[in-house]
Scaffold this motif. Structure first.
Motif, PDB file in Angstrom:
ATOM      1  N   HIS A  47       0.805  -1.220   0.000  1.00  0.00           N
ATOM      2  CA  HIS A  47       0.000   0.000   0.000  1.00  0.00           C
ATOM      3  C   HIS A  47       0.838   1.269   0.000  1.00  0.00           C
ATOM      4  O   HIS A  47       0.305   2.359   0.009  1.00  0.00           O
ATOM      5  CB  HIS A  47      -0.955  -0.005   1.194  1.00  0.00           C
ATOM      6  CG  HIS A  47      -0.246  -0.065   2.517  1.00  0.00           C
ATOM      7  ND1 HIS A  47       0.343  -1.210   2.978  1.00  0.00           N
ATOM      8  CD2 HIS A  47      -0.018   0.879   3.450  1.00  0.00           C
ATOM      9  CE1 HIS A  47       0.888  -0.965   4.165  1.00  0.00           C
ATOM     10  NE2 HIS A  47       0.690   0.295   4.458  1.00  0.00           N
ATOM     11  N   LYS A  48       2.152   1.138   0.008  1.00  0.00           N
ATOM     12  CA  LYS A  48       2.967   2.362   0.025  1.00  0.00           C
ATOM     13  C   LYS A  48       3.727   2.515  -1.283  1.00  0.00           C
ATOM     14  O   LYS A  48       4.950   2.511  -1.319  1.00  0.00           O
ATOM     15  CB  LYS A  48       3.918   2.347   1.216  1.00  0.00           C
ATOM     16  CG  LYS A  48       3.176   2.413   2.525  1.00  0.00           C
ATOM     17  CD  LYS A  48       3.866   3.234   3.589  1.00  0.00           C
ATOM     18  CE  LYS A  48       2.947   3.462   4.761  1.00  0.00           C
ATOM     19  NZ  LYS A  48       3.580   3.734   6.016  1.00  0.00           N
ATOM     20  N   LYS A  49       2.985   2.621  -2.354  1.00  0.00           N
ATOM     21  CA  LYS A  49       3.638   2.715  -3.662  1.00  0.00           C
ATOM     22  C   LYS A  49       3.861   4.161  -4.076  1.00  0.00           C
ATOM     23  O   LYS A  49       4.485   4.434  -5.086  1.00  0.00           O
ATOM     24  CB  LYS A  49       2.774   2.007  -4.713  1.00  0.00           C
ATOM     25  CG  LYS A  49       2.761   0.495  -4.529  1.00  0.00           C
ATOM     26  CD  LYS A  49       1.755  -0.148  -5.482  1.00  0.00           C
ATOM     27  CE  LYS A  49       1.581  -1.615  -5.184  1.00  0.00           C
ATOM     28  NZ  LYS A  49       0.250  -2.099  -5.552  1.00  0.00           N
ATOM     29  N   ALA A 111      -5.561   3.499  14.315  1.00  0.00           N
ATOM     30  CA  ALA A 111      -6.897   3.727  13.763  1.00  0.00           C
ATOM     31  C   ALA A 111      -6.911   3.759  12.235  1.00  0.00           C
ATOM     32  O   ALA A 111      -7.800   3.177  11.608  1.00  0.00           O
ATOM     33  CB  ALA A 111      -7.446   5.039  14.306  1.00  0.00           C
ATOM     34  N   ASP A 112      -5.919   4.405  11.625  1.00  0.00           N
ATOM     35  CA  ASP A 112      -5.933   4.514  10.160  1.00  0.00           C
ATOM     36  C   ASP A 112      -5.844   3.134   9.504  1.00  0.00           C
ATOM     37  O   ASP A 112      -6.517   2.849   8.519  1.00  0.00           O
ATOM     38  CB  ASP A 112      -4.800   5.422   9.665  1.00  0.00           C
ATOM     39  CG  ASP A 112      -3.432   4.962  10.147  1.00  0.00           C
ATOM     40  OD1 ASP A 112      -3.279   4.707  11.352  1.00  0.00           O
ATOM     41  OD2 ASP A 112      -2.519   4.843   9.307  1.00  0.00           O
ATOM     42  N   ALA A 113      -5.014   2.279  10.089  1.00  0.00           N
ATOM     43  CA  ALA A 113      -4.859   0.925   9.540  1.00  0.00           C
ATOM     44  C   ALA A 113      -6.143   0.118   9.743  1.00  0.00           C
ATOM     45  O   ALA A 113      -6.570  -0.624   8.856  1.00  0.00           O
ATOM     46  CB  ALA A 113      -3.677   0.226  10.191  1.00  0.00           C
ATOM     47  N   THR A 136      -6.362   4.267  19.163  1.00  0.00           N
ATOM     48  CA  THR A 136      -6.769   5.578  18.668  1.00  0.00           C
ATOM     49  C   THR A 136      -5.550   6.332  18.146  1.00  0.00           C
ATOM     50  O   THR A 136      -4.418   6.084  18.574  1.00  0.00           O
ATOM     51  CB  THR A 136      -7.435   6.399  19.786  1.00  0.00           C
ATOM     52  OG1 THR A 136      -6.525   6.437  20.914  1.00  0.00           O
ATOM     53  CG2 THR A 136      -8.744   5.776  20.221  1.00  0.00           C
ATOM     54  N   ARG A 137      -5.793   7.201  17.194  1.00  0.00           N
ATOM     55  CA  ARG A 137      -4.706   7.998  16.626  1.00  0.00           C
ATOM     56  C   ARG A 137      -5.255   9.372  16.271  1.00  0.00           C
ATOM     57  O   ARG A 137      -6.310   9.464  15.637  1.00  0.00           O
ATOM     58  CB  ARG A 137      -4.169   7.302  15.366  1.00  0.00           C
ATOM     59  CG  ARG A 137      -3.060   8.073  14.692  1.00  0.00           C
ATOM     60  CD  ARG A 137      -2.414   7.309  13.546  1.00  0.00           C
ATOM     61  NE  ARG A 137      -1.290   8.074  13.056  1.00  0.00           N
ATOM     62  CZ  ARG A 137      -0.454   7.684  12.121  1.00  0.00           C
ATOM     63  NH1 ARG A 137      -0.605   6.511  11.537  1.00  0.00           N
ATOM     64  NH2 ARG A 137       0.549   8.455  11.749  1.00  0.00           N
ATOM     65  N   PRO A 138      -4.535  10.443  16.678  1.00  0.00           N
ATOM     66  CA  PRO A 138      -5.025  11.794  16.380  1.00  0.00           C
ATOM     67  C   PRO A 138      -5.301  11.950  14.875  1.00  0.00           C
ATOM     68  O   PRO A 138      -4.526  11.476  14.049  1.00  0.00           O
ATOM     69  CB  PRO A 138      -3.866  12.696  16.812  1.00  0.00           C
ATOM     70  CG  PRO A 138      -3.153  11.906  17.866  1.00  0.00           C
ATOM     71  CD  PRO A 138      -3.283  10.468  17.443  1.00  0.00           C
TER      72      PRO A 138
HETATM   73 MG    MG Z   1       1.005   4.999   8.047  1.00  0.00          MG
END
Ligand code: MG
Ligand code: ATP
Length: 204
Positions: A47-49, A111-113, A136-138
């Motif tokens: 996912h980090k292309k 959280a994003d993941a 949790t993540r800001p």
């Molecule tokens: Mg990341």
């Protein structure tokens, strides 16, 4: 050494590792009474292309430096030694093989993941191999996170634990940007990692 009963797994690109990752892992360790947390730097994340991820060896060494002061933290080469794209499902399968069924595994994700977990390869298997902790993540509202956890439960019957982590509004993207622009990164990442970055001229 005795076999650990409860092992946390903290996956990430760690490009570079920062205090957001470290505090999340430590709070997961304490809250879930984990015997240890294993940091697993990603090999070649699919996912980090959109940007060039740093050499795996640099990311591994920075992670090793960052966890050095915590006796409950470890770093694993499991993903960086696997060829091809890195998928969490393969990693979890390997962890189950290594520790056996008597050990409870807890995969720690921010959280994003968690919000895009349903797009992961073989998500059903991923969710069956271990327990999941959603931290949790800001920048990622808790409400959206809770909705996603409900959706996961609805679709797969899996309960994902919610962990409210001390808010650290830090990302590796922001750290790379600051270095590129010559802005200080002090107090965002461990000093020894900062020294490693400078010594090796990373992110410039
Ligand atoms: Mg990341
Ligand atoms: P990038 O900006 O390159 O994506 P990142 O800061 O998001 O980097 P990753 O290596 O992508 O770091 O993240 C690894 C894991 O750590 C993910 O599960 C992510 O959600 C979590 N994480 C990263 N930063 C934080 C933070 N500040 N607070 C809580 N969780 C975090």
């Amino acid at each position: 050494m005795e076999k650990p009963n409860r092992v946390g797994i903290m996956g990430g690109t760690f490009d570079p590792i920062h205090f957001g990752h470290l505090v999340t892992a430590e709070e997961a360790r304490i809250n879930f009474k984990l015997d240890k947390v294993v940091f697993v730097p990603a090999g070649n994340p699919p996912h980090k292309k959109n940007y060039k991820v740093s050499d795996a060896e640099h990311r591994y060494l920075m992670t090793a430096l960052a966890i050095n002061s915590n006796p409950y933290f470890e770093v694993s080469r499991i993903e960086i030694e696997r060829s091809g794209y890195t998928y969490t499902v393969d990693t979890l399968r390997q962890f189950v093989d290594i520790y056996g069924r008597d050990t409870s595994l807890f995969f720690i994700t921010g959280a994003d993941a968690v919000l895009d977990i349903l797009t992961w390869k073989d998500v059903k298997d991923v969710l069956s191999y271990c327990n999941f902790i959603a931290a949790t993540r800001p920048g990622y509202p808790v409400n959206r996170l809770k909705e996603k956890l409900a959706e996961i439960k609805e679709l797969y019957g899996t309960h994902v634990y919610l962990l409210e982590v001390t808010a650290m509004a830090i990302s590796s993207t922001e750290i790379r940007r600051r270095i590129k622009e010559g802005i200080s990164i002090k107090y965002l990442i461990p000093e020894n990692v900062e020294a490693y970055i400078i010594k090796n001229g990373l992110y410039r």
